[in-house]
Design an enzyme around this catalytic site. Structure first.
Site, PDB file in Angstrom:
ATOM      1  CB  CYS A  41       6.718  -5.662 -17.238  1.00  0.00           C
ATOM      2  SG  CYS A  41       6.163  -4.209 -17.004  1.00  0.00           S
ATOM      3  CG  HIS A  93       2.204  -7.909 -14.982  1.00  0.00           C
ATOM      4  ND1 HIS A  93       4.215  -8.647 -14.768  1.00  0.00           N
ATOM      5  CD2 HIS A  93       2.966  -6.861 -15.351  1.00  0.00           C
ATOM      6  CE1 HIS A  93       4.464  -7.376 -14.587  1.00  0.00           C
ATOM      7  NE2 HIS A  93       3.550  -5.559 -15.483  1.00  0.00           N
ATOM      8  CD  GLU A 117       3.492 -11.466 -13.716  1.00  0.00           C
ATOM      9  OE1 GLU A 117       3.626 -11.703 -14.953  1.00  0.00           O
ATOM     10  OE2 GLU A 117       5.031 -10.927 -13.325  1.00  0.00           O
TER      11      GLU A 117
END
Lengths: 81, 250
Positions: B95, B212, B214
């Site tokens: 990002c 994302h 994660e």
């Protein structure tokens, strides 16, 4: 003495802000608008006695490296008294 | 924290932290959940420590002033990241981290305002373009990954010649697609050219993506597909070693 820098999106980059403003102008009844490009204006105040040519060179460098992104933006730099 | 992934070699991951990074802790958490070691490196640091890989996390570094990532790229730690990449180290920008890496010139192209002008925060599907990369080798290109996005300026832009070169060299790693894997205009959340969600550099060791991974490593978060990306990176070195030690076929 100050530097006036105008940063605008390159013509090839889609400018949704410009398109939205253009559409809003039309809704408000402002006719004859062919295109709108939204950019940013940066004003840099220079210390008195600054060498104009040196400032021009340094700020040109800053525009290319930092104040604009040459992949997506064009800039116009002007130093005025 | 119990290790629930891997079982192989433990990797050490440096997660860079800028003022207004806000996915830094998430990245550290995800790496630890996957059974590896991670720590934060403040933007003023000039060393990354004994890192095997680096993550530039999401957020709004330096308030996203001027342009997203424009100020962060000049922070002292980015010198260390550049040197690490130059040595062939794996660097992943997520990002805002993707924006920082493009501004730093470590990745091609730029990220501009979403075509819709809206901040988009939702799960999207990603097509893994190919799995011949340290960041994709554990993913199946035939199976779309469901991963969240959260950004206002994720519209990928590069000029046509650059886009053609990226395609020819296999530098496009992920594209936005629908649930069936079809790369369509309606599956594109931000207007990215050619539906590009993530790219890598020519050498292949630096990658960035707007989604994302994660945030998609634990079932409780609604998807574990982010593991295909992070575990690819975390087990790349082990895989390289395995390939190198494989007996040559007669």
């Amino acid at each position: 003495m100050k530097a006036k820098i105008i940063v605008t999106p390159k013509k090839a980059v889609v400018d949704p802000q410009g398109k939205t403003v253009q559409s809003a102008l039309a809704h408000l009844g402002y006719t004859g608008v062919r295109a709108v490009h939204v950019g940013k204006y940066i004003e840099i105040e220079l210390e008195p006695g600054t060498d104009r040519a040196a400032a021009q060179r340094a700020l040109d460098d800053a525009c290319r490296k930092f104040l604009s992104n040459p992949i997506i933006e064009d800039y116009h730099l002007e130093i005025v008294d | 924290m119990p290790a629930i992934g891997g079982g192989g070699e433990t990797m050490n991951v440096a997660v860079v932290q800028f003022p207004a990074s806000n996915c830094d802790q998430d990245a550290v958490h995800a790496i630890r959940v996957l059974g590896h070691s991670a720590w934060l490196v403040w933007h003023r640091e000039t060393s990354l420590g004994p890192a095997d890989a680096v993550i530039i996390p999401g957020g709004f570094s330096y308030g996203d002033y001027l342009r997203c990532g424009a100020i962060a790229r000049f922070s002292p730690v980015m010198q260390a990241v550049g040197a690490f990449a130059e040595q062939g180290g794996l660097v992943l920008g997520i990002c805002n981290g993707f924006q920082v890496l493009t501004e730093a010139g470590l990745l091609p192209g730029a990220l501009v305002r979403n075509r819709s002008l809206q901040f988009r925060c939702e799960h999207v599907f990603l097509r893994t373009v190919h799995n011949d990369s340290p960041f994709t080798w554990r993913a199946d290109p035939a199976r779309p990954l469901r991963i969240p996005i959260a950004h206002g300026e994720g519209c990928y832009y590069a000029d046509e010649a650059t886009l053609d070169a990226l395609e020819a060299r296999g530098q496009i790693l992920w594209r936005y697609c629908d649930a069936t894997g079809a790369v369509t205009e309606s599956a594109n959340p931000n207007g990215s050219l050619r539906n590009i969600a993530g790219v890598c550099n020519e050498r292949g060791n630096v990658a960035g993506l707007m989604p994302h991974p994660e945030r998609a490593c634990e079932a409780i978060l609604g998807s574990t597909d982010g593991r295909f990306i992070l575990e690819s990176m975390l087990s790349w070195r082990e895989r390289q070693a395995a390939i190198a030690s494989r007996p040559v076929a007669a």
